[in-house]
Design a protein around this motif. Structure first.
Motif, short mmCIF file in Angstrom:
data_model
loop_
_atom_site.label_atom_id
_atom_site.label_comp_id
_atom_site.label_asym_id
_atom_site.label_seq_id
_atom_site.Cartn_x
_atom_site.Cartn_y
_atom_site.Cartn_z
N MET A 15 24.92 37.50 33.55
CA MET A 15 23.68 37.37 34.31
C MET A 15 23.18 35.93 34.24
O MET A 15 23.43 35.22 33.27
CB MET A 15 22.61 38.31 33.74
CG MET A 15 22.91 39.78 34.03
SD MET A 15 23.16 40.13 35.79
CE MET A 15 21.48 40.09 36.38
N PRO A 16 22.44 35.48 35.29
CA PRO A 16 21.90 34.12 35.27
C PRO A 16 21.05 33.89 34.02
O PRO A 16 20.30 34.77 33.61
CB PRO A 16 21.02 34.07 36.53
CG PRO A 16 21.58 35.12 37.42
CD PRO A 16 22.10 36.18 36.52
N LYS A 17 21.21 32.72 33.40
CA LYS A 17 20.41 32.43 32.20
C LYS A 17 19.83 31.02 32.27
O LYS A 17 20.40 30.14 32.90
CB LYS A 17 21.26 32.61 30.94
CG LYS A 17 22.49 31.74 30.85
CD LYS A 17 23.20 31.99 29.53
CE LYS A 17 24.34 31.01 29.30
NZ LYS A 17 25.55 31.31 30.00
N MET A 18 18.72 30.85 31.57
CA MET A 18 18.05 29.55 31.56
C MET A 18 18.70 28.65 30.52
O MET A 18 19.03 29.07 29.43
CB MET A 18 16.57 29.72 31.19
CG MET A 18 15.70 30.22 32.31
SD MET A 18 15.66 29.17 33.77
CE MET A 18 14.73 27.75 33.19
N GLU A 19 18.91 27.40 30.90
CA GLU A 19 19.34 26.36 29.97
C GLU A 19 18.50 25.15 30.27
O GLU A 19 18.72 24.46 31.25
CB GLU A 19 20.83 26.05 30.18
CG GLU A 19 21.74 26.79 29.23
CD GLU A 19 23.19 26.37 29.37
OE1 GLU A 19 23.47 25.24 29.81
OE2 GLU A 19 24.05 27.19 29.03
N GLY A 20 17.50 24.90 29.41
CA GLY A 20 16.60 23.78 29.67
C GLY A 20 15.81 24.02 30.94
O GLY A 20 15.15 25.05 31.09
N LYS A 21 15.93 23.09 31.91
CA LYS A 21 15.18 23.22 33.17
C LYS A 21 16.05 23.73 34.30
O LYS A 21 15.75 23.53 35.46
CB LYS A 21 14.59 21.87 33.56
CG LYS A 21 13.43 21.47 32.66
CD LYS A 21 12.65 20.36 33.29
CE LYS A 21 11.35 20.15 32.54
NZ LYS A 21 10.42 19.30 33.26
#
Length: 197
Positions: free
Chosen positions: A171-177
């Motif tokens: 699934m899409p995940k956040m990494e920083g901005k």
């Protein structure tokens, strides 16, 4: 106190030992009471190691241990040098065929319009068809970070678009901005199976 010099150990050459180590045990290197013989030029069965070695000698070939962990170990009577040559050739061909896959990046913003989305999706499809992975990410700048859900929706829409030829690895995940997702190409075999349905 210094140690007395060591007496020479005969003609010992450490490099020579390394060359002698081979991938498979052959002939006298096989030290088990019995082996299972397989191959074209023998009757398949379990033989004593002496009989197997004699059969190999009679044919002017080598007894080669193919599967050492089996009980009893599985051996073949073959020309070992020819076997190694063929194996090397096959490995080289496979290496040439196995093209190095790359990871291609595709960048979106939370406000990517439909035309831009379709343009980037076409590129991603081409990359996947070529056997490369695709890493798509939505870049959030400044206050755009408030629209994380837009980014996720965009990546899920992208996943839906690529579902025919690519597999979403997570699934899409956040990494920083940035929010990212990675797709791997579907294997050719699966593609053929699904088209025959």
């Amino acid at each position: 106190m210094a140690f007395p010099p060591r007496p020479p150990r005969g003609a010992f050459n450490p490099r020579f030992r390394k060359e002698q180590q081979q991938e498979h045990r052959t002939n006298q290197m096989i030290r088990v009471p019995s082996v299972r013989l397989v191959g074209e030029n023998v009757e398949v069965g379990v033989y004593s190691i002496q009989d197997a070695q004699r059969m190999a000698q009679d044919q002017g070939l080598d007894l080669v241990e193919i599967s050492p962990n089996a009980d009893p170990p599985v051996c073949r009577i073959i020309d070992y040098n020819k076997f190694l040559y063929e194996k090397k050739k096959k490995d080289k061909e496979m290496k040439a065929k196995a093209k190095q896959s790359e990871v291609k990046e595709i960048r979106f913003t939370p406000n990517t319009d439909d035309h831009d989305f379709n343009f980037k999706a076409k590129h991603a499809e081409e990359f996947l068809k070529e056997g490369n992975k695709v890493k798509a990410y939505v870049q959030f700048r400044g206050r755009a970070i408030q629209f994380k859900d837009r980014g996720e929706l965009l990546l899920l829409k992208f996943a839906e678009r690529l579902s025919e030829i690519g597999v979403l690895e997570g699934m899409p995940k956040m990494e920083g901005k940035r929010m990212l997702a990675i797709w791997a190409p579907k294997s050719q075999k699966k593609k053929k199976d699904s088209s025959s349905d």
